[in-house]
Design a protein around this motif. Sequence first.
Motif, PDB file in Angstrom:
ATOM      1  N   PRO A 236       0.825  -1.220   0.000  1.00  0.00           N
ATOM      2  CA  PRO A 236       0.000   0.000   0.000  1.00  0.00           C
ATOM      3  C   PRO A 236       0.850   1.258   0.000  1.00  0.00           C
ATOM      4  N   ALA A 237       0.351   2.258  -0.708  1.00  0.00           N
ATOM      5  CA  ALA A 237       1.077   3.529  -0.786  1.00  0.00           C
ATOM      6  C   ALA A 237       0.747   4.436   0.384  1.00  0.00           C
ATOM      7  N   ASP A 238      -0.393   4.189   1.035  1.00  0.00           N
ATOM      8  CA  ASP A 238      -0.777   5.048   2.147  1.00  0.00           C
ATOM      9  C   ASP A 238      -1.695   4.277   3.092  1.00  0.00           C
ATOM     10  N   TRP A 239      -2.154   4.975   4.115  1.00  0.00           N
ATOM     11  CA  TRP A 239      -2.994   4.379   5.151  1.00  0.00           C
ATOM     12  C   TRP A 239      -4.270   3.763   4.579  1.00  0.00           C
ATOM     13  N   TYR A 240      -4.927   4.466   3.673  1.00  0.00           N
ATOM     14  CA  TYR A 240      -6.215   3.986   3.163  1.00  0.00           C
ATOM     15  C   TYR A 240      -6.049   2.770   2.248  1.00  0.00           C
ATOM     16  N   GLU A 241      -5.000   2.737   1.458  1.00  0.00           N
ATOM     17  CA  GLU A 241      -4.744   1.540   0.657  1.00  0.00           C
ATOM     18  C   GLU A 241      -4.460   0.338   1.566  1.00  0.00           C
ATOM     19  N   GLY A 242      -3.786   0.599   2.687  1.00  0.00           N
ATOM     20  CA  GLY A 242      -3.537  -0.474   3.645  1.00  0.00           C
ATOM     21  C   GLY A 242      -4.831  -1.014   4.237  1.00  0.00           C
ATOM     22  N   LEU A 243      -5.776  -0.117   4.551  1.00  0.00           N
ATOM     23  CA  LEU A 243      -7.063  -0.554   5.088  1.00  0.00           C
ATOM     24  C   LEU A 243      -7.832  -1.396   4.072  1.00  0.00           C
ATOM     25  N   ILE A 244      -7.840  -0.942   2.806  1.00  0.00           N
ATOM     26  CA  ILE A 244      -8.540  -1.690   1.758  1.00  0.00           C
ATOM     27  C   ILE A 244      -7.929  -3.083   1.614  1.00  0.00           C
ATOM     28  N   LYS A 245      -6.616  -3.139   1.645  1.00  0.00           N
ATOM     29  CA  LYS A 245      -5.953  -4.436   1.496  1.00  0.00           C
ATOM     30  C   LYS A 245      -6.290  -5.351   2.662  1.00  0.00           C
ATOM     31  N   ALA A 246      -6.294  -4.815   3.870  1.00  0.00           N
ATOM     32  CA  ALA A 246      -6.604  -5.629   5.047  1.00  0.00           C
ATOM     33  C   ALA A 246      -8.011  -6.197   4.967  1.00  0.00           C
ATOM     34  N   TYR A 247      -8.935  -5.418   4.423  1.00  0.00           N
ATOM     35  CA  TYR A 247     -10.339  -5.833   4.385  1.00  0.00           C
ATOM     36  C   TYR A 247     -10.671  -6.657   3.145  1.00  0.00           C
ATOM     37  N   VAL A 248     -10.257  -6.163   1.984  1.00  0.00           N
ATOM     38  CA  VAL A 248     -10.630  -6.796   0.716  1.00  0.00           C
ATOM     39  C   VAL A 248      -9.669  -7.926   0.343  1.00  0.00           C
ATOM     40  N   GLY A 249      -8.367  -7.649   0.412  1.00  0.00           N
ATOM     41  CA  GLY A 249      -7.387  -8.658   0.011  1.00  0.00           C
ATOM     42  C   GLY A 249      -7.443  -9.891   0.889  1.00  0.00           C
ATOM     43  N   ASP A 250      -7.425  -9.685   2.197  1.00  0.00           N
ATOM     44  CA  ASP A 250      -7.495 -10.822   3.111  1.00  0.00           C
ATOM     45  C   ASP A 250      -8.826 -11.541   2.984  1.00  0.00           C
ATOM     46  N   GLY A 251      -9.889 -10.781   2.744  1.00  0.00           N
ATOM     47  CA  GLY A 251     -11.203 -11.393   2.605  1.00  0.00           C
ATOM     48  C   GLY A 251     -11.268 -12.338   1.424  1.00  0.00           C
ATOM     49  N   MET A 252     -10.664 -11.963   0.310  1.00  0.00           N
ATOM     50  CA  MET A 252     -10.673 -12.832  -0.867  1.00  0.00           C
ATOM     51  C   MET A 252      -9.875 -14.103  -0.626  1.00  0.00           C
ATOM     52  N   ALA A 253      -8.715 -13.966   0.004  1.00  0.00           N
ATOM     53  CA  ALA A 253      -7.911 -15.154   0.307  1.00  0.00           C
ATOM     54  C   ALA A 253      -8.684 -16.096   1.226  1.00  0.00           C
ATOM     55  N   ASN A 254      -9.340 -15.528   2.227  1.00  0.00           N
ATOM     56  CA  ASN A 254     -10.115 -16.356   3.157  1.00  0.00           C
ATOM     57  C   ASN A 254     -11.272 -17.054   2.452  1.00  0.00           C
ATOM     58  N   ASP A 255     -11.917 -16.363   1.511  1.00  0.00           N
ATOM     59  CA  ASP A 255     -13.010 -16.984   0.757  1.00  0.00           C
ATOM     60  C   ASP A 255     -12.500 -18.197  -0.019  1.00  0.00           C
ATOM     61  N   PHE A 256     -11.333 -18.062  -0.614  1.00  0.00           N
ATOM     62  CA  PHE A 256     -10.744 -19.164  -1.381  1.00  0.00           C
ATOM     63  C   PHE A 256     -10.512 -20.381  -0.492  1.00  0.00           C
ATOM     64  N   TYR A 257      -9.926 -20.157   0.672  1.00  0.00           N
ATOM     65  CA  TYR A 257      -9.633 -21.272   1.566  1.00  0.00           C
ATOM     66  C   TYR A 257     -10.922 -21.894   2.122  1.00  0.00           C
ATOM     67  N   ARG A 258     -11.928 -21.082   2.372  1.00  0.00           N
ATOM     68  CA  ARG A 258     -13.209 -21.628   2.845  1.00  0.00           C
ATOM     69  C   ARG A 258     -13.863 -22.496   1.776  1.00  0.00           C
ATOM     70  N   GLU A 259     -13.745 -22.083   0.527  1.00  0.00           N
ATOM     71  CA  GLU A 259     -14.314 -22.874  -0.562  1.00  0.00           C
ATOM     72  C   GLU A 259     -13.661 -24.254  -0.605  1.00  0.00           C
ATOM     73  N   ILE A 260     -12.341 -24.297  -0.481  1.00  0.00           N
ATOM     74  CA  ILE A 260     -11.650 -25.592  -0.504  1.00  0.00           C
ATOM     75  C   ILE A 260     -12.014 -26.408   0.727  1.00  0.00           C
ATOM     76  N   ALA A 261     -12.154 -25.746   1.861  1.00  0.00           N
ATOM     77  CA  ALA A 261     -12.447 -26.453   3.112  1.00  0.00           C
ATOM     78  C   ALA A 261     -13.742 -27.247   3.028  1.00  0.00           C
ATOM     79  N   ALA A 262     -14.647 -26.840   2.148  1.00  0.00           N
ATOM     80  CA  ALA A 262     -15.928 -27.545   2.006  1.00  0.00           C
ATOM     81  C   ALA A 262     -15.733 -28.979   1.536  1.00  0.00           C
ATOM     82  N   TYR A 263     -14.557 -29.302   0.990  1.00  0.00           N
ATOM     83  CA  TYR A 263     -14.297 -30.636   0.462  1.00  0.00           C
ATOM     84  C   TYR A 263     -13.449 -31.486   1.415  1.00  0.00           C
ATOM     85  N   LEU A 264     -13.314 -31.031   2.659  1.00  0.00           N
ATOM     86  CA  LEU A 264     -12.450 -31.711   3.617  1.00  0.00           C
ATOM     87  C   LEU A 264     -13.259 -32.427   4.688  1.00  0.00           C
TER      88      LEU A 264
END
Length: 233
Positions: free
Chosen positions: A101-129
């Motif tokens: 992130p270039a600044d505080w607000y980009e960091g907030l977006i990444k924390a909320y949106v970026g991490d959220g997408m990664a978590n969604d991916f792992y939850r989708e796979i977890a459904a098959y475990l």
Amino acid sequence: MPPSTPDDTPVAFQDPQYREAVIDLLAAIAYGEISAFERLAEDAKLAPSLEDKVAIASMASAELGHVASLRARLAELGADPFAAMAPFRRPIDKFHEHTAPADWYEGLIKAYVGDGMANDFYREIAAYLDPDTRDLIVASLEDTGHSEFVVGRVRAAIAADPRLGGRLALWGRRLMGEALTQAQRVAADRDALTALLAGGIDRPGLDLAALGRMFARITERHAERMAELGLDS
């Protein structure tokens, strides 16, 4: 608990390929949590107020707190947790290098949106475990309780400076592209994870159409998060 064999090993783990896939998945999530902790701790330096600094530091602490249970489970499966995480350092670190992130607000977006997408991916796979592994993964991906903080800060900033919204919307789209690329690369580069997604005689799996629907769901959730922030996806 999944059914067990006489030696108390769950039936699912009698399949070496399944065990390898679970180890890979838990290791990827664990290193992702460690990396998120490091990144959030760094982002705290950009915080405009002490209150914001403490909020981000608390988010970082929560990320690191999830690692202990993942490490314990990896050890139970007979894996060295740190050796298991090693293959995931490069792709995850690359993602963070490409999305610094270039600044505080980009960091907030990444924390909320970026991490959220990664978590969604792992939850989708977890459904098959197996249920125990699925529950552990879902618990490790729980929201750290600070979503309202991020949404409130970003919405207030856009209200104060509407031009900020356009820049942050572009940043959110970039994060989506990078996160999807990383998720696909992690799945494709690990044979056991690829086999897990493909399923087997006794396990459901994903064909190309189902994979497409999975990534469509992840994209839809991304759009919902962007809307919560007051941004176009």
